[in-house]
Design a protein around this motif. Structure first.
Motif, PDB file in Angstrom:
ATOM      1  N   UNK A  44       0.848  -1.159   0.164  1.00  0.00           N
ATOM      2  CA  UNK A  44      -0.027  -0.256   0.082  1.00  0.00           C
ATOM      3  C   UNK A  44       0.849   1.186  -0.076  1.00  0.00           C
ATOM      4  N   UNK A  45       1.928   1.320   0.880  1.00  0.00           N
ATOM      5  CA  UNK A  45       2.867   2.470   0.935  1.00  0.00           C
ATOM      6  C   UNK A  45       3.511   2.606  -0.471  1.00  0.00           C
ATOM      7  N   UNK A  77      -5.824   3.025  -5.709  1.00  0.00           N
ATOM      8  CA  UNK A  77      -6.386   1.485  -5.953  1.00  0.00           C
ATOM      9  C   UNK A  77      -7.021   1.389  -7.266  1.00  0.00           C
ATOM     10  N   UNK A  78      -8.008   2.216  -7.666  1.00  0.00           N
ATOM     11  CA  UNK A  78      -8.707   1.900  -8.706  1.00  0.00           C
ATOM     12  C   UNK A  78      -7.714   1.803 -10.025  1.00  0.00           C
ATOM     13  N   UNK A  79      -6.692   3.050 -10.104  1.00  0.00           N
ATOM     14  CA  UNK A  79      -6.127   2.957 -11.233  1.00  0.00           C
ATOM     15  C   UNK A  79      -4.870   1.927 -11.486  1.00  0.00           C
ATOM     16  N   UNK A 110     -11.269  -4.743  -5.571  1.00  0.00           N
ATOM     17  CA  UNK A 110     -11.407  -5.497  -4.301  1.00  0.00           C
ATOM     18  C   UNK A 110     -10.561  -6.422  -3.922  1.00  0.00           C
ATOM     19  N   UNK A 111      -9.932  -6.907  -5.249  1.00  0.00           N
ATOM     20  CA  UNK A 111      -8.854  -7.866  -4.881  1.00  0.00           C
ATOM     21  C   UNK A 111      -7.663  -7.122  -4.354  1.00  0.00           C
ATOM     22  N   UNK A 112      -7.135  -6.036  -5.060  1.00  0.00           N
ATOM     23  CA  UNK A 112      -6.092  -5.366  -4.382  1.00  0.00           C
ATOM     24  C   UNK A 112      -6.290  -4.742  -3.172  1.00  0.00           C
ATOM     25  N   UNK A 113      -7.511  -4.281  -2.787  1.00  0.00           N
ATOM     26  CA  UNK A 113      -7.875  -3.846  -1.410  1.00  0.00           C
ATOM     27  C   UNK A 113      -7.693  -5.054  -0.479  1.00  0.00           C
ATOM     28  N   UNK A 114      -8.037  -6.143  -0.727  1.00  0.00           N
ATOM     29  CA  UNK A 114      -7.694  -7.435   0.112  1.00  0.00           C
ATOM     30  C   UNK A 114      -6.369  -7.712   0.342  1.00  0.00           C
ATOM     31  N   UNK A 115      -5.390  -7.513  -0.551  1.00  0.00           N
ATOM     32  CA  UNK A 115      -3.982  -7.593  -0.417  1.00  0.00           C
ATOM     33  C   UNK A 115      -3.437  -6.851   0.482  1.00  0.00           C
TER      34      UNK A 115
END
Length: 61
Positions: free
Chosen positions: A6-7, A16-18, A28-33
């Motif tokens: 995330x950092x 996250x969208x980009x 949502x996959x990226x958010x979970x990671x």
């Protein structure tokens, strides 16, 4: 690992969208990671690494 990623994303000034769009994955996959939510694959991978005495080091390039 999720917080580190995330950092790194934030250092690149990416939302996250980009980033998800660029990678072809759902946000949502990226958010979970980034939140550290484990997947079955990740849990098995880390179990295997622990059993074999393998360590992983993350660092920004």
């Amino acid at each position: 690992m999720g917080a580190f990623l995330r950092q790194a994303r934030q250092r690149e000034n990416l939302s996250q969208d980009a980033l998800a769009d660029e990678l072809g994955i759902d946000r949502r996959v990226l958010q979970r990671i980034e939140s550290g939510a484990g997947t079955l694959y990740a849990r098995r991978l880390f179990m295997l690494m622990a059993r074999l005495g393998v360590e992983m080091e993350l660092r920004a390039r």
